[in-house]
Design a protein around this motif. Sequence first.
Motif, PDB file in Angstrom:
ATOM      1  N   MET A   1      22.631  10.034  -4.015  1.00 56.76           N
ATOM      2  CA  MET A   1      22.100   9.914  -5.374  1.00 56.76           C
ATOM      3  C   MET A   1      20.781   9.146  -5.346  1.00 56.76           C
ATOM      4  O   MET A   1      20.668   8.103  -4.703  1.00 56.76           O
ATOM      5  CB  MET A   1      23.097   9.169  -6.264  1.00 56.76           C
ATOM      6  N   GLU A   2      19.771   9.666  -6.034  1.00 52.63           N
ATOM      7  CA  GLU A   2      18.445   9.057  -6.009  1.00 52.63           C
ATOM      8  C   GLU A   2      18.449   7.713  -6.729  1.00 52.63           C
ATOM      9  O   GLU A   2      19.054   7.546  -7.785  1.00 52.63           O
ATOM     10  CB  GLU A   2      17.434  10.000  -6.674  1.00 52.63           C
ATOM     11  N   ARG A   3      17.766   6.738  -6.137  1.00 53.81           N
ATOM     12  CA  ARG A   3      17.715   5.395  -6.714  1.00 53.81           C
ATOM     13  C   ARG A   3      16.911   5.374  -8.007  1.00 53.81           C
ATOM     14  O   ARG A   3      15.862   6.001  -8.101  1.00 53.81           O
ATOM     15  CB  ARG A   3      17.080   4.429  -5.719  1.00 53.81           C
ATOM     16  N   GLU A   4      17.397   4.615  -8.993  1.00 53.88           N
ATOM     17  CA  GLU A   4      16.650   4.423 -10.229  1.00 53.88           C
ATOM     18  C   GLU A   4      15.729   3.217 -10.058  1.00 53.88           C
ATOM     19  O   GLU A   4      15.852   2.207 -10.737  1.00 53.88           O
ATOM     20  CB  GLU A   4      17.605   4.225 -11.413  1.00 53.88           C
ATOM     21  N   GLU A   5      14.811   3.337  -9.107  1.00 58.41           N
ATOM     22  CA  GLU A   5      13.896   2.250  -8.799  1.00 58.41           C
ATOM     23  C   GLU A   5      12.523   2.821  -8.489  1.00 58.41           C
ATOM     24  O   GLU A   5      12.356   4.035  -8.326  1.00 58.41           O
ATOM     25  CB  GLU A   5      14.407   1.445  -7.595  1.00 58.41           C
ATOM     26  N   VAL A   6      11.541   1.948  -8.401  1.00 58.61           N
ATOM     27  CA  VAL A   6      10.182   2.356  -8.048  1.00 58.61           C
ATOM     28  C   VAL A   6      10.176   3.013  -6.676  1.00 58.61           C
ATOM     29  O   VAL A   6      10.741   2.474  -5.718  1.00 58.61           O
ATOM     30  CB  VAL A   6       9.235   1.138  -8.065  1.00 58.61           C
ATOM     31  N   GLN A   7       9.545   4.163  -6.596  1.00 57.73           N
ATOM     32  CA  GLN A   7       9.480   4.919  -5.344  1.00 57.73           C
ATOM     33  C   GLN A   7       8.119   4.810  -4.646  1.00 57.73           C
ATOM     34  O   GLN A   7       8.016   5.009  -3.439  1.00 57.73           O
ATOM     35  CB  GLN A   7       9.785   6.397  -5.616  1.00 57.73           C
ATOM     36  N   ALA A   8       7.062   4.533  -5.422  1.00 57.45           N
ATOM     37  CA  ALA A   8       5.719   4.466  -4.826  1.00 57.45           C
ATOM     38  C   ALA A   8       4.804   3.590  -5.664  1.00 57.45           C
ATOM     39  O   ALA A   8       4.949   3.500  -6.890  1.00 57.45           O
ATOM     40  CB  ALA A   8       5.127   5.865  -4.698  1.00 57.45           C
ATOM     41  N   VAL A   9       3.872   2.941  -4.982  1.00 59.53           N
ATOM     42  CA  VAL A   9       2.816   2.161  -5.642  1.00 59.53           C
ATOM     43  C   VAL A   9       1.483   2.743  -5.217  1.00 59.53           C
ATOM     44  O   VAL A   9       1.253   3.011  -4.032  1.00 59.53           O
ATOM     45  CB  VAL A   9       2.891   0.671  -5.257  1.00 59.53           C
ATOM     46  N   ILE A  10       0.592   2.955  -6.191  1.00 61.04           N
ATOM     47  CA  ILE A  10      -0.750   3.457  -5.911  1.00 61.04           C
ATOM     48  C   ILE A  10      -1.750   2.338  -6.167  1.00 61.04           C
ATOM     49  O   ILE A  10      -1.868   1.854  -7.298  1.00 61.04           O
ATOM     50  CB  ILE A  10      -1.101   4.673  -6.800  1.00 61.04           C
ATOM     51  N   PHE A  11      -2.435   1.925  -5.129  1.00 60.49           N
ATOM     52  CA  PHE A  11      -3.424   0.854  -5.238  1.00 60.49           C
ATOM     53  C   PHE A  11      -4.844   1.423  -5.306  1.00 60.49           C
ATOM     54  O   PHE A  11      -5.152   2.435  -4.673  1.00 60.49           O
ATOM     55  CB  PHE A  11      -3.359  -0.063  -4.006  1.00 60.49           C
ATOM     56  N   ASP A  12      -5.694   0.726  -6.030  1.00 58.65           N
ATOM     57  CA  ASP A  12      -7.136   0.922  -5.905  1.00 58.65           C
ATOM     58  C   ASP A  12      -7.566   0.257  -4.593  1.00 58.65           C
ATOM     59  O   ASP A  12      -6.763  -0.436  -3.951  1.00 58.65           O
ATOM     60  CB  ASP A  12      -7.830   0.280  -7.109  1.00 58.65           C
ATOM     61  N   TRP A  13      -8.815   0.459  -4.213  1.00 52.20           N
ATOM     62  CA  TRP A  13      -9.323  -0.179  -2.996  1.00 52.20           C
ATOM     63  C   TRP A  13     -10.155  -1.434  -3.327  1.00 52.20           C
ATOM     64  O   TRP A  13      -9.602  -2.499  -3.467  1.00 52.20           O
ATOM     65  CB  TRP A  13     -10.122   0.836  -2.155  1.00 52.20           C
ATOM     66  N   ALA A  14     -11.486  -1.283  -3.455  1.00 54.52           N
ATOM     67  CA  ALA A  14     -12.359  -2.449  -3.635  1.00 54.52           C
ATOM     68  C   ALA A  14     -11.956  -3.271  -4.853  1.00 54.52           C
ATOM     69  O   ALA A  14     -11.881  -2.768  -5.966  1.00 54.52           O
ATOM     70  CB  ALA A  14     -13.814  -1.999  -3.763  1.00 54.52           C
ATOM     71  N   GLY A  15     -11.674  -4.555  -4.621  1.00 51.00           N
ATOM     72  CA  GLY A  15     -11.305  -5.455  -5.698  1.00 51.00           C
ATOM     73  C   GLY A  15      -9.817  -5.550  -5.924  1.00 51.00           C
ATOM     74  O   GLY A  15      -9.356  -6.425  -6.663  1.00 51.00           O
ATOM     75  N   THR A  16      -9.050  -4.660  -5.298  1.00 55.79           N
ATOM     76  CA  THR A  16      -7.592  -4.674  -5.449  1.00 55.79           C
ATOM     77  C   THR A  16      -6.902  -4.955  -4.125  1.00 55.79           C
ATOM     78  O   THR A  16      -6.062  -5.850  -4.025  1.00 55.79           O
ATOM     79  CB  THR A  16      -7.083  -3.340  -6.031  1.00 55.79           C
ATOM     80  N   THR A  17      -7.254  -4.194  -3.092  1.00 53.25           N
ATOM     81  CA  THR A  17      -6.629  -4.405  -1.776  1.00 53.25           C
ATOM     82  C   THR A  17      -7.626  -4.893  -0.726  1.00 53.25           C
ATOM     83  O   THR A  17      -7.232  -5.498   0.267  1.00 53.25           O
ATOM     84  CB  THR A  17      -5.966  -3.108  -1.264  1.00 53.25           C
ATOM     85  N   THR A 125      -6.051   5.320  -4.542  1.00 55.31           N
ATOM     86  CA  THR A 125      -7.097   6.149  -5.135  1.00 55.31           C
ATOM     87  C   THR A 125      -8.376   5.331  -5.170  1.00 55.31           C
ATOM     88  O   THR A 125      -8.337   4.096  -5.163  1.00 55.31           O
ATOM     89  CB  THR A 125      -6.730   6.599  -6.564  1.00 55.31           C
ATOM     90  N   THR A 126      -9.525   6.020  -5.219  1.00 56.89           N
ATOM     91  CA  THR A 126     -10.794   5.304  -5.146  1.00 56.89           C
ATOM     92  C   THR A 126     -11.933   6.095  -5.781  1.00 56.89           C
ATOM     93  O   THR A 126     -11.914   7.322  -5.781  1.00 56.89           O
ATOM     94  CB  THR A 126     -11.153   4.982  -3.682  1.00 56.89           C
ATOM     95  N   GLY A 127     -12.901   5.362  -6.298  1.00 55.27           N
ATOM     96  CA  GLY A 127     -14.127   5.971  -6.796  1.00 55.27           C
ATOM     97  C   GLY A 127     -15.118   6.240  -5.676  1.00 55.27           C
ATOM     98  O   GLY A 127     -16.147   6.893  -5.892  1.00 55.27           O
ATOM     99  N   TYR A 128     -14.827   5.750  -4.472  1.00 53.56           N
ATOM    100  CA  TYR A 128     -15.655   6.070  -3.310  1.00 53.56           C
ATOM    101  C   TYR A 128     -15.464   7.534  -2.914  1.00 53.56           C
ATOM    102  O   TYR A 128     -14.428   8.137  -3.209  1.00 53.56           O
ATOM    103  CB  TYR A 128     -15.260   5.199  -2.111  1.00 53.56           C
ATOM    104  N   ILE A 150      -4.596   8.549   0.827  1.00 53.33           N
ATOM    105  CA  ILE A 150      -5.874   8.191   0.216  1.00 53.33           C
ATOM    106  C   ILE A 150      -6.395   9.416  -0.518  1.00 53.33           C
ATOM    107  O   ILE A 150      -6.522  10.494   0.066  1.00 53.33           O
ATOM    108  CB  ILE A 150      -6.917   7.750   1.264  1.00 53.33           C
ATOM    109  N   VAL A 151      -6.678   9.269  -1.801  1.00 56.23           N
ATOM    110  CA  VAL A 151      -7.274  10.349  -2.583  1.00 56.23           C
ATOM    111  C   VAL A 151      -8.561   9.830  -3.216  1.00 56.23           C
ATOM    112  O   VAL A 151      -8.571   8.749  -3.813  1.00 56.23           O
ATOM    113  CB  VAL A 151      -6.317  10.849  -3.690  1.00 56.23           C
ATOM    114  N   THR A 152      -9.639  10.589  -3.074  1.00 52.05           N
ATOM    115  CA  THR A 152     -10.926  10.176  -3.635  1.00 52.05           C
ATOM    116  C   THR A 152     -11.274  11.013  -4.860  1.00 52.05           C
ATOM    117  O   THR A 152     -10.746  12.112  -5.066  1.00 52.05           O
ATOM    118  CB  THR A 152     -12.055  10.322  -2.602  1.00 52.05           C
ATOM    119  N   SER A 153     -12.203  10.494  -5.650  1.00 50.46           N
ATOM    120  CA  SER A 153     -12.561  11.140  -6.912  1.00 50.46           C
ATOM    121  C   SER A 153     -13.261  12.476  -6.729  1.00 50.46           C
ATOM    122  O   SER A 153     -13.262  13.298  -7.648  1.00 50.46           O
ATOM    123  CB  SER A 153     -13.460  10.206  -7.732  1.00 50.46           C
ATOM    124  N   VAL A 154     -13.847  12.708  -5.549  1.00 54.17           N
ATOM    125  CA  VAL A 154     -14.567  13.974  -5.334  1.00 54.17           C
ATOM    126  C   VAL A 154     -13.634  15.084  -4.847  1.00 54.17           C
ATOM    127  O   VAL A 154     -14.065  16.228  -4.686  1.00 54.17           O
ATOM    128  CB  VAL A 154     -15.734  13.786  -4.334  1.00 54.17           C
TER     129      VAL A 154
END
Length: 272
Positions: A1-17, A125-128, A150-154
């Motif tokens: 049975m799938e957990r009722e919890e957070v499965q993934a976190v998406i961070f920004d890059w510059a200024g966040t990580t 994700t990133t604006g780079y 990693i997914v970029t805006s372009v």
Amino acid sequence: MEREEVQAVIFDWAGTTVDYGCFAPVHAFVETFRRRGIEITAEEAREPMGLAKIDHIQSILGMRRIKDVWNAAFGNEPNEKDAQALYRDFEATIFKVLKYHAKPIPGVVELVSQLRKQGIKIGSTTGYTREMIAVVAEEAEKWAYKPDSIVTSVEVPSGRPAPWMCLQTAINLQVYPLSKMVKVGDTVSDIEEGISAGMWTVGVLKGGSEIGLSEQEITNADPYQLQAKMRRAENRFLMAGADFVIDEIGDLLEIIDRINHRLIERKDSFIG
């Protein structure tokens, strides 16, 4: 049975990580405009932070003061051709400094390790552009920070505040529903991106662009002035619709626990 919890976190890059204070793009924007004889402030350079870089430049050019200064210098308001020329200059400038602004923000590596122990996947994700973030990611990996995606805006139809980067990350990580994903960032556009994607959203203060201070500046700051600055930034996040705002990145673990509790409550309420 799938957990009722957070499965993934998406961070920004510059200024966040990485890049405490988000200085690489600020310096590059200021220098790019200076070469045209146009002086912009760090605050003006930061205002559209989080957008795709060409959108960021267009946003700066759309500011009333910048339009007036440009008109006085060149006899006309800036146009699309000017924006594209500035963007080419920006690219050349930022590639010279990216590798020096890729060190993970204190607490990031430990946080990611703890999240992975909970079975949580790590997206970003990133604006780079892909070429820009490749430089940053290579350096960050030397410091032991490497997200699963990693997914970029372009690489999507449009960057922030549209949801496409977050949605592509969900596909890459094979996680759904989106209510089990958390978007974390240091700009209002990060929050808007997460909201657009139907994810939980968390704004980060220290280390981010909304505060815009280096580690040393925060250490040396008058505590009352720093708190006032942080509360103003917190209000901007909350007004944008952020679910949570944290002082620093390491505080995210407590927020994940709170979200998990809400997810379980939501399920129990639905069943009941």
